[in-house]
Write a protein that holds these residues in place. Structure first.
Motif, PDB file in Angstrom:
ATOM      1  N   TRP B 260      10.731  26.371   0.379  1.00 17.44           N
ATOM      2  CA  TRP B 260      11.283  25.227   1.102  1.00 17.44           C
ATOM      3  C   TRP B 260      12.791  25.357   1.301  1.00 17.44           C
ATOM      4  O   TRP B 260      13.427  26.224   0.736  1.00 17.44           O
ATOM      5  N   GLY B 261      13.326  24.463   2.111  1.00 17.92           N
ATOM      6  CA  GLY B 261      14.773  24.375   2.314  1.00 17.92           C
ATOM      7  C   GLY B 261      15.335  25.593   3.035  1.00 17.92           C
ATOM      8  O   GLY B 261      14.690  26.173   3.904  1.00 17.92           O
ATOM      9  N   GLY B 262      16.544  25.973   2.653  1.00 17.98           N
ATOM     10  CA  GLY B 262      17.187  27.137   3.259  1.00 17.98           C
ATOM     11  C   GLY B 262      16.346  28.381   3.065  1.00 17.98           C
ATOM     12  O   GLY B 262      16.297  29.247   3.934  1.00 17.98           O
ATOM     13  N   ASP B 263      15.635  28.464   1.931  1.00 22.83           N
ATOM     14  CA  ASP B 263      14.766  29.606   1.685  1.00 22.83           C
ATOM     15  C   ASP B 263      13.706  29.703   2.784  1.00 22.83           C
ATOM     16  O   ASP B 263      13.406  30.787   3.278  1.00 22.83           O
ATOM     17  N   TYR B 264      13.134  28.544   3.153  1.00 30.00           N
ATOM     18  CA  TYR B 264      12.080  28.566   4.168  1.00 30.00           C
ATOM     19  C   TYR B 264      12.638  29.018   5.518  1.00 30.00           C
ATOM     20  O   TYR B 264      12.005  29.799   6.234  1.00 30.00           O
ATOM     21  N   VAL B 265      13.831  28.523   5.852  1.00 35.42           N
ATOM     22  CA  VAL B 265      14.438  28.909   7.129  1.00 35.42           C
ATOM     23  C   VAL B 265      14.666  30.420   7.154  1.00 35.42           C
ATOM     24  O   VAL B 265      14.309  31.107   8.117  1.00 35.42           O
ATOM     25  N   ALA B 266      15.249  30.945   6.061  1.00 35.78           N
ATOM     26  CA  ALA B 266      15.480  32.391   5.988  1.00 35.78           C
ATOM     27  C   ALA B 266      14.145  33.138   6.056  1.00 35.78           C
ATOM     28  O   ALA B 266      14.012  34.158   6.739  1.00 35.78           O
ATOM     29  N   TRP B 267      13.119  32.594   5.393  1.00 31.37           N
ATOM     30  CA  TRP B 267      11.819  33.257   5.356  1.00 31.37           C
ATOM     31  C   TRP B 267      11.182  33.334   6.749  1.00 31.37           C
ATOM     32  O   TRP B 267      10.724  34.382   7.169  1.00 31.37           O
ATOM     33  N   TYR B 268      11.133  32.183   7.463  1.00 28.82           N
ATOM     34  CA  TYR B 268      10.387  32.216   8.728  1.00 28.82           C
ATOM     35  C   TYR B 268      11.093  33.094   9.747  1.00 28.82           C
ATOM     36  O   TYR B 268      10.435  33.729  10.589  1.00 28.82           O
ATOM     37  N   LYS B 269      12.425  33.154   9.672  1.00 26.89           N
ATOM     38  CA  LYS B 269      13.140  34.007  10.624  1.00 26.89           C
ATOM     39  C   LYS B 269      12.801  35.480  10.376  1.00 26.89           C
ATOM     40  O   LYS B 269      12.634  36.255  11.315  1.00 26.89           O
ATOM     41  N   GLN B 270      12.689  35.856   9.108  1.00 24.87           N
ATOM     42  CA  GLN B 270      12.317  37.239   8.805  1.00 24.87           C
ATOM     43  C   GLN B 270      10.854  37.500   9.151  1.00 24.87           C
ATOM     44  O   GLN B 270      10.511  38.546   9.705  1.00 24.87           O
ATOM     45  N   ALA B 271       9.985  36.528   8.815  1.00 29.53           N
ATOM     46  CA  ALA B 271       8.558  36.703   9.093  1.00 29.53           C
ATOM     47  C   ALA B 271       8.305  36.872  10.588  1.00 29.53           C
ATOM     48  O   ALA B 271       7.444  37.653  11.013  1.00 29.53           O
ATOM     49  N   LEU B 272       9.089  36.148  11.406  1.00 25.74           N
ATOM     50  CA  LEU B 272       8.977  36.289  12.863  1.00 25.74           C
ATOM     51  C   LEU B 272       9.208  37.730  13.273  1.00 25.74           C
ATOM     52  O   LEU B 272       8.453  38.305  14.058  1.00 25.74           O
ATOM     53  N   ARG B 273      10.291  38.323  12.741  1.00 29.30           N
ATOM     54  CA  ARG B 273      10.699  39.675  13.149  1.00 29.30           C
ATOM     55  C   ARG B 273       9.746  40.741  12.637  1.00 29.30           C
ATOM     56  O   ARG B 273       9.745  41.861  13.119  1.00 29.30           O
ATOM     57  N   HIS B 293      15.733  18.558  11.491  1.00 30.52           N
ATOM     58  CA  HIS B 293      16.555  19.349  12.402  1.00 30.52           C
ATOM     59  C   HIS B 293      17.007  20.659  11.777  1.00 30.52           C
ATOM     60  O   HIS B 293      17.830  21.362  12.350  1.00 30.52           O
ATOM     61  N   ALA B 294      16.489  21.001  10.580  1.00 32.69           N
ATOM     62  CA  ALA B 294      16.908  22.264   9.951  1.00 32.69           C
ATOM     63  C   ALA B 294      16.248  23.464  10.615  1.00 32.69           C
ATOM     64  O   ALA B 294      16.747  24.578  10.526  1.00 32.69           O
ATOM     65  N   LEU B 295      15.107  23.249  11.285  1.00 29.08           N
ATOM     66  CA  LEU B 295      14.391  24.358  11.907  1.00 29.08           C
ATOM     67  C   LEU B 295      14.784  24.483  13.370  1.00 29.08           C
ATOM     68  O   LEU B 295      15.139  23.504  14.014  1.00 29.08           O
ATOM     69  N   GLY B 296      14.699  25.710  13.874  1.00 33.76           N
ATOM     70  CA  GLY B 296      14.991  25.943  15.285  1.00 33.76           C
ATOM     71  C   GLY B 296      13.715  25.986  16.090  1.00 33.76           C
ATOM     72  O   GLY B 296      12.605  26.001  15.546  1.00 33.76           O
ATOM     73  N   LYS B 297      13.878  26.018  17.403  1.00 34.06           N
ATOM     74  CA  LYS B 297      12.690  26.072  18.255  1.00 34.06           C
ATOM     75  C   LYS B 297      12.036  27.447  18.229  1.00 34.06           C
ATOM     76  O   LYS B 297      10.987  27.654  18.831  1.00 34.06           O
ATOM     77  N   ASP B 298      12.685  28.400  17.538  1.00 35.92           N
ATOM     78  CA  ASP B 298      12.037  29.704  17.370  1.00 35.92           C
ATOM     79  C   ASP B 298      10.928  29.628  16.322  1.00 35.92           C
ATOM     80  O   ASP B 298      10.145  30.563  16.179  1.00 35.92           O
ATOM     81  N   HIS B 299      10.841  28.509  15.591  1.00 33.62           N
ATOM     82  CA  HIS B 299       9.768  28.356  14.601  1.00 33.62           C
ATOM     83  C   HIS B 299       8.430  28.383  15.327  1.00 33.62           C
ATOM     84  O   HIS B 299       8.242  27.691  16.321  1.00 33.62           O
ATOM     85  N   PRO B 300       7.484  29.206  14.854  1.00 31.44           N
ATOM     86  CA  PRO B 300       6.221  29.335  15.585  1.00 31.44           C
ATOM     87  C   PRO B 300       5.420  28.036  15.608  1.00 31.44           C
ATOM     88  O   PRO B 300       5.529  27.220  14.693  1.00 31.44           O
ATOM     89  N   GLU B 301       4.630  27.884  16.657  1.00 31.95           N
ATOM     90  CA  GLU B 301       3.757  26.716  16.769  1.00 31.95           C
ATOM     91  C   GLU B 301       2.463  26.978  16.011  1.00 31.95           C
ATOM     92  O   GLU B 301       2.101  28.126  15.757  1.00 31.95           O
ATOM     93  N   GLY B 302       1.785  25.889  15.663  1.00 35.02           N
ATOM     94  CA  GLY B 302       0.474  26.026  15.027  1.00 35.02           C
ATOM     95  C   GLY B 302       0.521  26.288  13.539  1.00 35.02           C
ATOM     96  O   GLY B 302      -0.505  26.535  12.921  1.00 35.02           O
ATOM     97  N   VAL B 303       1.713  26.237  12.951  1.00 33.34           N
ATOM     98  CA  VAL B 303       1.812  26.360  11.496  1.00 33.34           C
ATOM     99  C   VAL B 303       1.488  25.002  10.874  1.00 33.34           C
ATOM    100  O   VAL B 303       1.942  23.968  11.368  1.00 33.34           O
ATOM    101  N   LEU B 304       0.662  25.009   9.820  1.00 35.28           N
ATOM    102  CA  LEU B 304       0.376  23.761   9.117  1.00 35.28           C
ATOM    103  C   LEU B 304       1.644  23.388   8.355  1.00 35.28           C
ATOM    104  O   LEU B 304       1.972  23.997   7.336  1.00 35.28           O
TER     105      LEU B 304
END
Lengths: 292, 463
Positions: B260-273, B293-304
């Motif tokens: 969660w938190g900043g860790d999650y943001v860092a995680w999803y950005k890496q997982a995307l790549r 508002h911590a997440l960007g629109k680059d966050h994938p759709e359809g994630v639970l």
């Protein structure tokens, strides 16, 4: 097989950043005999500065290709902060006991952490456009971001450059002379004050560079500096504080062992690094390359 | 051993009361809004002192968890400002708040709580985010006989073991075990074909709790699933490249994560790549929980995308639940950002207290003693922005229907929100142990009462 290649690349990537942080920490200790507790926070400042600059540039419509140049700028900003901090804050403490130096740099850590939150707020900052400039490469059925290869290269080049500066230039001779005997170096006409500022600025630049190049791959988040500081300490405990080779070898050991832990012993991920550090401390308390 | 009986999965989900699409507010609206307004218009009885009502709000003001702490204090401040604008509690006692930084560590927090009570003379202690701190603070609140309403610090351990019979202590957010169970139900409902599951959790109490309860629930909902990969990064990790590669190497159908938190943001950005999202389904407990508002629109759709099973400001949406619409508007106007579950919890805390004080005043007149206020808080139902919130009298724990949804981008917001057609709500009583279920150590040694309850009472789904 492709998993193995990617895990090796992941380890080298992580080692690059760890080396940039730990080498700066080691350099500053080697020259000034100061354990800089705020070093990890310099890394965080580099990350936040770079991310903020990239976001501003993109918002102003600067072509993304140019945002690449903003990454080293993040490191330069941290170096400038170092140039201000060394003479003003640290110099009065060189003649005092080490506890005072630890306290003052720890205080600096707390202040800078709050400054980061005041300036950039509590939310993560990202610098994705830089990351997305480079295509991904395909390894087997998996993909690997091309930008990460740049980070690995920067780490390797930084190691080479730092080695060349310290062992192959006149400045390097002055640096080593000052670290061995400050008063003799001063008596021989070396401007010790200037050497100190330069060494501290280089150390800060390296930490800032570490933060600035890693931020496009993840995000600048609060607390990232503390995490980095702890890992950098593990690296220098293993490699030996004050040794450049130690920082390099320590960074490689830490990142490869960490990756192996993640892949094969997930429950041990946290413990395994400290375990190595403990073994090194028992067997060779100065670290693998330390001489103190 | 309790051999679970079997049941058809659709019937099972139906029996759990799982609603998709968010048409109804299960349980909500039992207390109609107008009643509240009426209660508030009754003039206070007796003589009310005009001394300030002092509250102590302990939350993360520095460090990574400040992303949760700031919204908590903002929610508290907004409620205090609104109540003070009407003259304060009972129209007389204005709320004054002193704050302290939870990042100081558990020992320092306990000292701060004592200092707030003895030196600051606080009437109410509130805030608290970390599950590491709440079990240390709770017993001290009881010892000091200090009315305390924790906003979070949601570990089951607090009321299971640390303070099994609370008198002065309450807590607003859903308990921690609900997080893992809610995500499991969401995943089983959306992706019943899942067989191989990977786990990624921060290595501390919260991550362990989420993994355990998710696994317990998913074993009943989707029997035959297996865990193919586990990762336990340190809380505060931002480099996940090796974890992601490991997860990819195990080829799972589903990744469940409580990062969660900043860790999650860092995680999803890496997982995307690393192309992770194209290769598996992803279920989370807190993707949307920290700050919308911590997440960007680059966050994938359809994630639970979990919200700590508590609250996302878009639900209940539109005009269906005006309480929420009003709250979000006022909060946005005051802070220029959208609230998260901590904001809502802290906001509701003061309003529930206000209601309890007003009722207590109607009963006895004058400024009511804490004992009378507590008697009114126990069993209270409240129309909160998140829906209907109920304070269970036996354990002083707040319960509201668990909610989770699927990430989707819309033109309306500069960050991802939930797909309004796929929001999943679950009546909380169906995923938490009932009142008086034996606590750990009373005839069983499970980690939580909820774990024991699932093992003993949940059937196994078929088909």
């Amino acid at each position: 097989m492709s998993i193995l290649i990617i895990q090796i690349l992941n380890s080298l990537f992580y080692a690059s950043v760890l080396f940039l942080i730990a080498a700066g920490l080691s350099l500053i200790f080697g020259v000034m005999r100061i354990v800089n507790m705020a070093h990890g926070t310099f890394y965080a400042v580099g990350a936040f500065t770079a991310a903020w600059l990239v976001a501003r540039a993109v918002a102003l419509g600067v072509p993304t290709i140019w945002t690449f140049l903003l990454i080293p700028l993040g490191a330069v900003v941290v170096a400038l902060i170092g140039v201000v901090i060394e003479p003003l804050l640290l110099r009065p403490f060189y003649r005092r006991a080490e506890e005072y130096q630890l306290l003052v740099t720890f205080g600096l850590l707390l202040i800078l952490e709050d400054v980061i939150r005041l300036v950039w707020g509590g939310l993560p900052l990202s610098a994705d456009p830089v990351m997305d400039l480079l295509p991904s490469i395909h390894i087997g059925g998996l993909i690997y971001p091309g930008y990460n290869l740049v980070v690995i290269t920067v780490g390797a080049v930084a190691a080479l450059l730092l080695w060349a500066v310290i062992y192959r230039t006149k400045f390097g001779v002055m640096l080593r002379a000052t670290s061995q005997d400050r008063r003799m170096a001063s008596a021989l006409g070396i401007n010790v004050g200037l050497v100190y500022v330069a060494a501290f600025a280089i150390g800060c630049f390296m930490a800032g560079l570490g933060g600035a190049i890693i931020v496009p791959t993840q995000a600048a988040v609060l607390g990232m500096g503390i995490d980095a500081l702890v890992l950098a300490f593990v690296v220098v405990v293993i490699g030996g504080l004050g040794s450049l080779q130690g920082a390099l070898v320590g960074a490689l050991i830490v990142s490869f062992v960490r990756t192996a832990g993640i892949q094969f012993f997930p429950e041990m991920e946290l413990a395994v690094l400290y375990l190595i550090a403990a073994v090194v401390l028992l067997v060779k308390p100065t670290g693998l390359f330390g001489s103190v | 051993m309790h051999e679970p009986s079997t049941i058809d999965r659709r019937k099972f989900l139906g029996a759990l009361g799982v609603t998709v699409g968010g048409t109804g507010l299960a349980g909500a609206g039992l207390v109609a809004g107008p009643q509240l307004v009426k209660a508030a218009t009754e003039p206070p009885k007796g003589k009310i002192p005009d001394t300030p009502y002092k509250t102590g709000h302990l939350t993360f003001l520095t460090g990574p968890a400040a992303v949760l702490g700031e919204p908590s204090l903002k929610g508290h401040t907004l409620a205090a400002e609104e109540i003070n604008a009407q003259g304060g509690f009972l129209g007389k006692r204005k709320i004054e708040t002193i704050t302290a930084d939870e990042a100081a560590g558990t020992d320092a927090n306990v000292k701060e709580l004592r200092r707030m009570k003895l030196e600051g003379k606080i009437d109410l202690f509130t805030g608290v985010i970390s599950s590491g701190n709440s079990p240390a603070l709770g017993p001290v609140s009881e010892e000091l006989s200090l009315l305390s309403i924790f906003v979070d610090g949601c570990t089951d351990f607090l009321f299971d073991k640390a303070v099994p019979q609370p008198k002065y202590l309450f807590r607003i957010t859903n308990i921690q075990s609900a997080d893992g169970i809610t995500s499991a139900i969401g995943a089983a409902q959306a992706w019943p074909q899942v067989r191989k599951i990977a786990h990624l959790h921060p290595d501390y109490a919260y991550g362990r709790n989420a993994a355990e309860h998710f696994t317990l629930a998913i074993e009943r909902l989707l029997p035959g699933t297996q865990v193919v990969s586990e990762s336990w990064p340190k809380l505060g990790t931002t480099d996940f490249t090796s974890h992601i590669t490991k997860i990819l190497s195990s080829n799972p159908d589903l990744l469940f994560t409580s990062v969660w938190g900043g860790d999650y943001v860092a995680w999803y950005k890496q997982a995307l790549r690393y192309g992770l999202f194209g290769k598996m389904k992803v279920a989370t407990t807190l993707a949307f929980g920290v700050a919308p508002h911590a997440l960007g629109k680059d966050h994938p759709e359809g994630v639970l995308a979990g919200v700590h099973s508590n609250y996302h400001f878009t639900y209940p949406g539109g005009d269906r639940w005006p309480v929420n619409k009003d709250f979000v508007q006022r909060y946005y106007k005051r802070w220029n950002e959208y609230p998260n579950f901590q904001s809502e919890g802290a906001y509701v805390t003061l309003y529930m207290l206000k209601k309890a004080i007003e009722r207590a005043n109607q009963l006895i007149g004058g400024w009511p003693d804490d004992e009378v206020i507590i008697s009114q808080l126990e069993g209270m139902g409240y129309d909160a922005p998140s829906g209907y919130l109920y304070i269970r009298p036996d354990n002083h724990q707040g319960y509201k229907d668990a909610v989770i949804g699927f990430s989707k981008n819309s033109a309306e917001y500069p960050f991802p929100t939930w797909d309004p057609d796929r929001i999943i709500t679950i009546p909380i009583r169906n995923i938490t142990a009932p009142p008086n279920w034996p606590k750990p150590g009373q005839g069983h040694n499970e980690s939580t009462a909820a774990a024991d309850w699932i093992k003993k009472t949940w059937p196994k789904a078929m088909g």
